[in-house]
Scaffold this motif. Structure first.
Motif, short mmCIF file in Angstrom:
data_model
loop_
_atom_site.label_atom_id
_atom_site.label_comp_id
_atom_site.label_asym_id
_atom_site.label_seq_id
_atom_site.Cartn_x
_atom_site.Cartn_y
_atom_site.Cartn_z
N HIS A 19 28.90 -10.92 41.14
CA HIS A 19 29.53 -12.09 41.76
C HIS A 19 31.05 -12.03 41.68
O HIS A 19 31.74 -12.58 42.52
CB HIS A 19 29.06 -13.39 41.08
N LEU A 20 31.56 -11.38 40.66
CA LEU A 20 33.01 -11.31 40.44
C LEU A 20 33.61 -9.99 40.92
O LEU A 20 34.78 -9.72 40.66
CB LEU A 20 33.31 -11.51 38.95
N ASP A 21 32.82 -9.18 41.60
CA ASP A 21 33.27 -7.88 42.11
C ASP A 21 33.83 -6.98 41.01
O ASP A 21 34.82 -6.27 41.20
CB ASP A 21 34.32 -8.03 43.22
N LEU A 22 33.18 -7.00 39.85
CA LEU A 22 33.61 -6.13 38.76
C LEU A 22 33.15 -4.71 39.04
O LEU A 22 32.15 -4.50 39.75
CB LEU A 22 33.03 -6.62 37.43
N PRO A 23 33.85 -3.72 38.51
CA PRO A 23 33.44 -2.33 38.74
C PRO A 23 31.99 -2.11 38.31
O PRO A 23 31.61 -2.54 37.21
CB PRO A 23 34.40 -1.51 37.88
N PRO A 24 31.19 -1.46 39.13
CA PRO A 24 29.78 -1.27 38.79
C PRO A 24 29.57 -0.42 37.54
O PRO A 24 28.51 -0.48 36.93
CB PRO A 24 29.19 -0.57 40.02
N ALA A 25 30.58 0.34 37.14
CA ALA A 25 30.44 1.19 35.95
C ALA A 25 30.42 0.37 34.66
O ALA A 25 30.03 0.88 33.61
CB ALA A 25 31.59 2.21 35.91
N LEU A 26 30.84 -0.90 34.71
CA LEU A 26 30.85 -1.73 33.51
C LEU A 26 29.43 -2.15 33.14
O LEU A 26 28.65 -2.56 33.99
CB LEU A 26 31.71 -2.98 33.73
#
Length: 163
Positions: A19-26
């Motif tokens: 939802h927050l467009d965080l990097p998918p690697a996190l």
């Protein structure tokens, strides 16, 4: 005040990194250090110690973002570009990696606040603002405090019908 924020965080339990467009690697494990540092603010007695804890949390967030972005190939064209092989991915990366911007940091801080859900966060931030000398809230400390206040404000005001 505290109950309202905690109740609000409970209503936002559906909020995910996507939802927050965080990097998918996190991963969830990546958030453990910043969450623990944010929760530790309450145990600190002086405004300086509280600010130091928040600054450390922000540094952990920045490192987390840089690690996540390190998974991607990022080549910057500069005259002094030095490329090194990344031993993990066998790709080339630049030794000149820019610090994460507020656009990178704020969504991560929002998620950290949501995960940590510190019971007295608003009071802690208000305490810092009231009792830490304004000259000491310039540069990194002031930037981090402003970002954290922005994350709290976002969580208090975001609505499901907003894009």
């Amino acid at each position: 005040m505290h109950r309202q924020l905690l109740a609000r965080l409970q209503t936002l339990s559906f909020l995910t990194p996507v939802h927050l467009d965080l990097p998918p690697a996190l991963t969830e494990a990546d958030f453990e250090a910043p969450v623990q540092l944010l929760r530790a603010v309450e145990a600190k007695r002086s405004p300086r110690d509280k600010v130091d804890c928040i600054v450390e949390m922000n540094r952990a967030v920045q490192e987390m973002i840089q690690r996540a972005k390190g998974e991607e190939v990022c080549l910057t064209l500069t005259p002094t570009l030095t490329l090194h092989p990344n031993p993990k991915t066998k790709r080339l990366f630049s030794s000149h990696q820019a610090q994460p911007s507020a656009d990178d940091i704020l969504p991560v801080l929002i998620y950290v606040v949501k995960l940590a859900a510190p019971p007295q966060l608003q009071s802690q931030l208000q305490f810092i603002q009231e009792f830490r000398h304004p000259d000491k809230l310039l540069s990194e400390a002031g930037y981090v405090l402003t970002c954290l206040l922005s994350a709290v404000h976002f969580l208090q005001t975001v609505r499901a019908d907003q894009p």
